[in-house]
Design an enzyme around this catalytic site. Structure first.
Site, PDB file in Angstrom:
ATOM      1  N   CYS B  88       0.836  -1.201   0.000  1.00 27.95           N
ATOM      2  CA  CYS B  88       0.000   0.000   0.000  1.00 27.95           C
ATOM      3  C   CYS B  88       0.881   1.265   0.000  1.00 27.95           C
ATOM      4  CB  CYS B  88      -0.972  -0.062   1.174  1.00 27.95           C
ATOM      5  SG  CYS B  88      -2.380   1.048   1.007  1.00 27.95           S
ATOM      6  N   HIS B 205      -3.403  -5.897   0.991  1.00 30.49           N
ATOM      7  CA  HIS B 205      -2.830  -6.062   2.330  1.00 30.49           C
ATOM      8  C   HIS B 205      -2.773  -7.540   2.716  1.00 30.49           C
ATOM      9  CE1 HIS B 205      -2.441  -1.898   3.725  1.00 30.49           C
ATOM     10  NE2 HIS B 205      -3.490  -1.652   2.969  1.00 30.49           N
ATOM     11  N   GLU B 207      -1.028  -8.791   4.995  1.00 26.35           N
ATOM     12  CA  GLU B 207      -0.910  -8.907   6.459  1.00 26.35           C
ATOM     13  C   GLU B 207      -2.265  -8.757   7.147  1.00 26.35           C
ATOM     14  OE1 GLU B 207      -0.564  -6.300   4.775  1.00 26.35           O
ATOM     15  OE2 GLU B 207      -0.874  -4.460   5.933  1.00 26.35           O
TER      16      GLU B 207
END
Lengths: 84, 238
Positions: B88, B205, B207
């Site tokens: 990002c 994302h 994570e």
């Protein structure tokens, strides 16, 4: 001392999402004949320097190193001498 | 095996990255402050630039962070073949620093979009996707206002030719449709690598998509791929 005004615009072939939305808003307010809206920004810098040519060289370096991303932006600038 | 997660003023995804590496994939991980030149950077196997809004996205997202001292170390690390993952805002920083080509513009519809999306794995012969199959569809989180990937035509051509386009936004069936493109990115591009393949940036994302409790664990395969690559093991890639 010099006042530098740097004008930054998205490159012509890149869609300006803000400009497009603003154009629609102007049209919905009844303004006719709005062909295009592009939104840029102005960066103002107060800068010490000997003369215009020294200042403009410095401003170019600032633009190359940080202020402008040449992948997406074009720029132009004006320099005015001002009282300290 | 050691990961480093860089923190800039305004980063917000560093905790999620740290947590997943430490608790989900169980590897050693350090935080790295952006003002530090990392003298021992070669003790790291992978450096992660997390999401967030470094420097409040002032000037251009990622622009000011890309000039931080830590980026000098990361450029040298990348030149030696070290793995660098930008997520990002981390992707925006990689583009602004010149480690990857192109730029991320404001989303086409101006909205900040926080949602799940699908991406299709376009190249699985990379350190970051070696455990994916080619064409695999991953359901993952995204959250950004400036995610519209753009690069001049000749750059896009090179990216295609060199297999540098790693992810494209797609629908649930894996079709690359305009309707599946959340931000107006050129050719639905959601993630690219450098030519060598060791620097990877993406708007998704992984994570925040590595545990079922968060509705998707399909982003975990990116971390598993990195580990597989570092161990010299890949499943589907080279």
């Amino acid at each position: 001392m010099f006042l530098v005004k740097i004008y930054v615009q998205l490159k012509k072939d890149i869609l300006d999402a803000q400009g497009k939305a603003t154009k629609k808003a102007l049209e919905s307010l009844g303004f006719e004949g709005v062909q295009d809206v592009r939104i840029g920004k102005e960066i103002r810098i107060l800068l010490d320097g000997r003369d215009i040519s020294e200042v403009s060289e410095k401003v170019r370096q600032m633009c190359d190193k940080l202020l402008i991303n040449p992948v997406m932006e074009d720029y132009d600038f004006k320099i005015m001498e001002v009282e300290k | 095996m050691k990961f480093g997660v860089v923190i800039f003023p305004g980063s917000s995804g560093e905790g999620d990255c740290f947590y997943v590496i430490k608790n989900i994939i169980n590897k050693e991980v350090d935080y790295i402050w952006h003002k530090d030149l990392i003298k021992d950077i070669d003790t790291y196997d992978c450096i992660i630039l997390p999401g967030g809004s470094s420097y409040g996205d002032y000037l251009r997202p990622g622009a000011i962070a890309s000039k931080s001292p830590v980026m000098e170390s990361i450029k040298e690390f990348a030149a030696r073949g070290g793995l660098v993952l930008g997520i990002c805002n981390g992707f925006q920083i990689l583009l602004e620093s010149g480690l990857l080509p192109g730029i991320l513009l404001q989303n086409e519809n101006i909205r900040f979009k926080c949602q799940y999306t699908q991406v299709r794995v376009e190249n699985n012969k990379t350190p970051f996707t070696g455990q994916c199959s080619k064409g695999q569809v991953l359901k993952v989180a995204m959250a950004h206002g400036y995610g519209r990937y753009y690069a001049p035509e000749d750059v896009i051509k090179d990216l295609n030719k060199n297999g540098q386009i790693i992810f494209r936004y797609c629908d649930a069936q894996g079709e690359i449709e305009i309707s599946a493109n959340p931000n107006g990115s050129v050719e639905n591009i959601a993630g690219i690598s450098n030519k060598k393949g060791n620097v990877f940036g993406t708007m998704i994302h992984p994570e925040r998509s590595s545990e079922e409790i968060l509705n998707s664990s399909q982003g975990r395969v990116i971390f598993d791929s990195i580990i597989g690559y570092l161990k010299g093991v890949t499943v589907n890639g080279k």
